[in-house]
Design a protein around this motif. Structure first.
Motif: not given
Length: 504
Positions: A333-357
């Motif tokens: 949800q934090d990432v979606l708010e940061e994207l503000n309607g834009n598409q998810l990017t490769y860099e943002i996905l790889n920066g998600m720390k809890y996702m990686d955990c």
């Protein structure tokens, strides 16, 4: 078929009788602890499938508590390495002494399996590895990410339709299999399909057929492994002509079309096409059609069943651990708010720390490759890190590395059956013992596609948990009990979950 089965039974018993005394004493000359050889028990485990593959690996790992022990895989003596330090020596420090995998597919006569990167040896393996490495660079993965993202979005749209129809109880394996199938179709084979809408498409049908590693295929695999010349004489192959011809025709046809029409696409087909047409400028080697086809199929085998299985297992763990699911959803949800309607990017996905955990912990508890192997190619001395004793391994000695056993050893991961993503947080990951976490192997023969696999998994989790949460269904397998008849980590009753709207 009856003749093949009869020959198989006769050959096995003849082989067992001939080798039983010799193999029983094999490890005595090495002066190491070993599990007593019992050919009838080994054959019973193989034929009757009393334990799942995962359970059997864990059972063998826990049989003796030493850094290296002797075991028998049916009648083959193997060194089971249980120490992360020794594993690092074999896979990394002394890699030149353990460069190759075991001789699984050398005489697999149709060439589909014997020429893939996993099976290749020595200089030929080095050359193919150098050829394929560019397929997994950051720039290539960024280009592939757009195709993966589109496929994940298709998945979510289809799932929404099911939910709107009141079909909340979902068996996830079929869904994730279609997702993995469509990604492989577009990345490895160069064409787009939607297996959610075209439920009976030919590519999915063939994919399921070639990946169906059932009991008979399991027996046939061991027959080919132990009786290579006889298998070749009888024209026995793991991959039937039906599947071999389908994929060979599809891959080579795609290559011809691209050459004829000067089509460029940033995918594996294009990389292999360039290598074949340019005689591989990196290695000065000319690759044959069979060698090219084999690499594409390796990509298929590496990603079809494994990715769909780990996605099911992650979803199941998040279903049982709602707190972890909430943390993941909050990060999304934090990432979606940061994207503000834009598409998810490769860099943002790889920066998600809890996702990686979450993904890292799932791969610890349920490693995609639960076991791997090496063969000693040059005599080498290894040292037991616990006792200091030295052991000389000779050319041809076989080594098995029980990744699952290491990952579930409480010595390295306290309370190992607990799903705890925080093990891999920035605050805690330094506590992980070196080389005790190797879900994709280690060293130069580490899985070449591991970054791609992470990308597939994380993209799907992002879009699925953006819109839904998973909860317990009345059909859910709790506790998770694996089906011993399956070669993959699959529950007896399937991966059933209840899909709820994200607001609930």
């Amino acid at each position: 078929m009856l003749i093949e089965i009869s020959l198989f039974i006769v050959a096995i018993f003849a082989f067992l009788l001939f080798h039983i005394n010799e193999n029983s004493n094999y490890f005595k000359k090495y002066n190491i602890k070993y599990v007593k050889y019992n050919p009838l028990t080994s054959l019973k485990e193989l034929l009757l499938k009393k334990r799942s593959t995962f359970d059997f690996i864990e059972f063998m790992y826990n049989s003796l508590d030493y850094s290296i022990v002797g075991i028998f895989e049916l009648w083959t003596p193997v060194f089971l390495v249980r120490s992360p330090d020794l594993i690092n020596q074999i896979m990394v420090s002394d890699f030149n002494h353990f460069m190759n995998h075991r001789d699984y597919f050398t005489d697999e006569h149709n060439g589909i399996l014997s020429n893939n990167l996993f099976a290749l040896k020595d200089e030929k393996w080095k050359d193919m590895r150098a050829t394929l490495t560019p397929a997994y660079t950051g720039s290539k993965l960024r280009a592939m990410f757009e195709l993966i993202r589109e496929t994940a979005e298709d998945f979510v749209l289809n799932l929404k339709v099911e939910i709107e129809k009141g079909r909340n109880d979902v068996e996830l394996k079929d869904y994730f299999t279609r997702y993995a199938n469509d990604i492989i179709a577009t990345i490895a084979f160069g064409f787009k399909i939607n297996s959610f809408k075209e439920k009976e498409n030919t590519f999915l049908e063939m994919s399921k057929g070639i990946a169906d590693f059932g009991p008979f295929l399991f027996i046939k695999f061991h027959f080919i492994l132990k009786f290579k010349k006889l298998s070749k004489l009888l024209n026995i192959s793991l991959i039937s002509a039906k599947y071999a011809n389908f994929y060979r025709s599809l891959i080579l046809g795609t290559m011809k079309k691209r050459l004829d029409e000067n089509i460029f696409r940033a995918d594996m087909i294009n990389i292999l096409l360039e290598a074949r047409e340019n005689h591989d400028i990196k290695t000065s080697r000319k690759w044959t059609d069979d060698e090219v086809v084999s690499q594409v199929l390796m990509f298929f085998f590496s990603g079809f069943e494994t990715v769909s299985s780990i996605l099911c297992l992650i979803s199941h763990e998040l279903m049982e651990n709602q707190e972890a699911q909430d943390k993941l959803k909050n990060e999304i949800q934090d990432v979606l708010e940061e994207l503000n309607g834009n598409q998810l990017t490769y860099e943002i996905l790889n920066g998600m720390k809890y996702m990686d955990c979450v993904v890292s912990e799932a791969l610890r508890k349920w490693p995609i490759t639960p076991i791997t192997d090496r063969v000693c190619t040059k005599t080498v001395e290894i040292q037991d890190p616990e006792t200091g004793e030295k052991l000389e391994l000779n050319v041809g000695d076989k080594v098995t590395i029980p990744i699952l056993g290491i990952h579930r050893d409480p010595k390295y991961f306290p309370d190992p059956m607990k799903f705890d993503p925080e093990r891999f947080s920035d605050e805690n990951k330094h506590n992980i013992y070196p080389n005790s976490y190797i879900p994709f192997g280690s060293g130069p023969r580490m899985c070449i596609a591991h970054r791609f696999a992470f990308l597939e998994i994380k993209t799907m989790l992002f879009y699925m948990f953006s819109d839904f949460r998973v909860d317990v269904s009345e059909n859910s397998s709790i506790p998770l009990e694996l089906d011993p008849r399956s070669e993959h980590p699959y529950p007896k009753n399937g991966f059933w979950v209840k899909i709820l709207d994200k607001k609930k």
